[in-house]
Design a protein around this motif. Structure first.
Motif, PDB file in Angstrom:
ATOM      1  N   ARG A   1       0.849  -1.198   0.000  1.00 33.90           N
ATOM      2  CA  ARG A   1       0.000   0.000   0.000  1.00 33.90           C
ATOM      3  C   ARG A   1       0.887   1.251   0.000  1.00 33.90           C
ATOM      4  N   ASN A   2       0.578   2.131  -0.896  1.00 34.59           N
ATOM      5  CA  ASN A   2       1.242   3.438  -0.943  1.00 34.59           C
ATOM      6  C   ASN A   2       0.145   4.495  -0.819  1.00 34.59           C
ATOM      7  N   ASP A   3      -0.341   4.660   0.429  1.00 34.27           N
ATOM      8  CA  ASP A   3      -1.510   5.503   0.679  1.00 34.27           C
ATOM      9  C   ASP A   3      -1.140   6.982   0.668  1.00 34.27           C
ATOM     10  N   SER A   4      -2.081   7.780   0.211  1.00 29.67           N
ATOM     11  CA  SER A   4      -1.932   9.241   0.169  1.00 29.67           C
ATOM     12  C   SER A   4      -2.262   9.829   1.543  1.00 29.67           C
ATOM     13  N   PRO A   5      -2.033  11.119   1.751  1.00 35.23           N
ATOM     14  CA  PRO A   5      -2.378  11.707   3.055  1.00 35.23           C
ATOM     15  C   PRO A   5      -3.854  11.583   3.411  1.00 35.23           C
ATOM     16  N   ASN A   6      -4.758  11.601   2.452  1.00 30.35           N
ATOM     17  CA  ASN A   6      -6.191  11.483   2.740  1.00 30.35           C
ATOM     18  C   ASN A   6      -6.749  10.093   2.421  1.00 30.35           C
ATOM     19  N   GLY A   7      -5.879   9.138   2.054  1.00 24.49           N
ATOM     20  CA  GLY A   7      -6.317   7.784   1.793  1.00 24.49           C
ATOM     21  C   GLY A   7      -6.866   7.547   0.410  1.00 24.49           C
TER      22      GLY A   7
END
Length: 445
Positions: free
Chosen positions: A115-121
């Motif tokens: 998973r390479n999640d962003s700051p807001n998912g």
């Protein structure tokens, strides 16, 4: 475990040790070889049992690979895909949202994706003015490219194990077929007790074959079957060994020759009735079919337990081999445990076991549970409190006593003919007429 860079999940999803381990493994693998993504996917599909993946997880992984442009996967290039759940579900053959989340979690736990999640998912990408992707948030497929060699070796081991299992099963099938065919032919021909013992040993080995077994377990059974086949072949070689007889004067054996008499009268005297002689010969054969050290013949068993003929409708019971086949059918019908039957054969012999089966089959209408009754008889037999032959002889004596003394019931109807009824009715009318005449004479006086 050496960590250089790590990505953590967004929101309430916790970081697990498996994610740390797989990310460290992916970072430590030194590989820059470009691989075909569909070959890697096929290796993963073959090794899914070791990776702990279900078919829905493979469908989701296939959908993720379809969002990656091209067929080559370069570990040095960014391999992040960022599809929405809706598009991912459509390409995964319409799986529901719950199954989609569960499949993605299993892929992450197996170390196939990260998973390479962003700051807001959310899943999206930053592009440059020229349209190239500078930074993307979604699912990183680099672990698949870095571990491609590992997946290939894992798949090769599983394929080899499956081939080994298949060939072991084929060898067991052939060996079992050879043993069955040879035993069926030579037991009917020679009626050897040694071959019957080998047949029982074969049944015991086949009874312990597991339905879902590994190649190692089946190879042990295969070795036992091969050893049994070698034993059978040695026994058959001894049986088929020719006996050299000759009529030379220098040898000790004598030459015997039989010929029919040329006289018709002598032949008629020797065999006055061919059919009767054959029937008498058949009866003598039945009476002489006795195991060494036993007082029981086949004729006694059949007279005491005539119901056992029901288990052999195709052929008559003429020897102990056919009796064994009939008792095997009776054992299955009665529900007697095979292990208990084999135990009885080992401890007391096959004849004793067959006698007990015949007794239980003869008295099955009086027994509530034939299998339990056989076990109780076996316990009494082991403790030397029961003699199977004596029990059979006592049953035979009781059957003779019952046949000689047949009590007639008191209320049994008596058959009366129609003519006797007419005579009785005429006598009754004549008696009533005589009574009336006597009454008239008495009144006149």
């Amino acid at each position: 475990m050496h960590l250089e860079s790590i990505t953590t999940p967004f929101g309430r999803r916790p970081l697990t040790r498996a994610q740390l381990k797989h990310q460290a493994t992916a970072n430590s693998v030194a590989g820059s070889q470009i691989v075909d993504k569909w070959k890697v996917f096929r290796h993963i599909a073959e090794a899914r049992s070791k990776l702990g993946l279900q078919d829905r997880a493979l469908a989701v992984l296939n959908a993720l690979l379809s969002f990656l442009p091209g067929t080559d996967m370069d570990p040095k290039a960014p391999l992040v895909v960022f599809p929405s759940n809706e598009q991912l579900s459509l390409r995964a053959h319409g799986v529901c949202a719950r199954t989609l989340r569960r499949s993605i979690a299993s892929l992450v736990e197996a170390g196939l994706i990260c998973r390479n999640d962003s700051p807001n998912g959310k899943r999206y990408a930053h592009r440059s003015r020229s349209g190239e992707i500078e930074c993307a948030y979604g699912f990183d497929l680099r672990p698949m490219a870095l571990r491609a060699t590992e997946f290939a070796e894992m798949a090769a081991k599983i394929v080899d194990e499956a081939m080994r299992l298949k060939r072991t099963k084929e060898a067991i099938t052939i060996c079992r077929r050879d043993l069955r065919k040879l035993l069926q032919f030579y037991i009917d021909e020679t009626r050897s007790e040694e071959l019957v013992a080998i047949s029982l040993r074969l049944d015991e080995i086949l009874a312990h074959l597991p339905r879902q077994a590994t190649a190692a377990n089946l190879e042990a059974s295969l070795r036992a079957l091969e050893a049994l086949r070698s034993q059978l072949l040695n026994s058959l070689n001894n049986i088929e060994k020719p006996v050299n007889t000759s009529a030379n004067e220098g040898q000790d054996d004598r030459h015997k020759e039989e010929s029919e008499s040329e006289s018709y009268i002598e032949r008629r005297t020797e065999n006055p009735c061919g059919e009767g002689t054959q029937a008498q010969l058949h009866t003598n054969t039945l009476q002489q079919t006795v195991v060494k050290g036993s007082r029981i013949s086949l004729d006694v068993i059949l007279k005491t337990c005539p119901k056992i003929h029901e288990c052999s409708p195709a052929r008559p019971l003429r020897d102990l081999i056919s009796l064994s086949h009939a008792c095997e059918i009776a054992r299955v019908v009665l529900g007697i445990d095979k292990e208990q039957y084999l135990r009885c054969v080992r401890l007391s012999g096959e004849l004793t076991a067959n006698i007990l089966v015949c007794i239980v089959y003869q008295r099955q209408e009086q027994i509530r549970s034939p299998g339990a009754y056989f076990c109780e008889l076996l316990k009494l037999l082991i403790s030397n409190r029961l003699d199977a032959e004596q029990l059979l002889l006592s049953m035979l004596k009781r059957s003779y006593t019952t046949a000689q003394v047949k009590p007639v019931p008191s209320e049994q109807p008596i058959a009366v003919s129609h003519q006797l009824l007419k005579l009785c009715s005429r006598g009754a009318r004549a008696g009533s007429t005589e009574e009336k005449r006597m009454v008239r004479i008495s009144t006149t006086n």
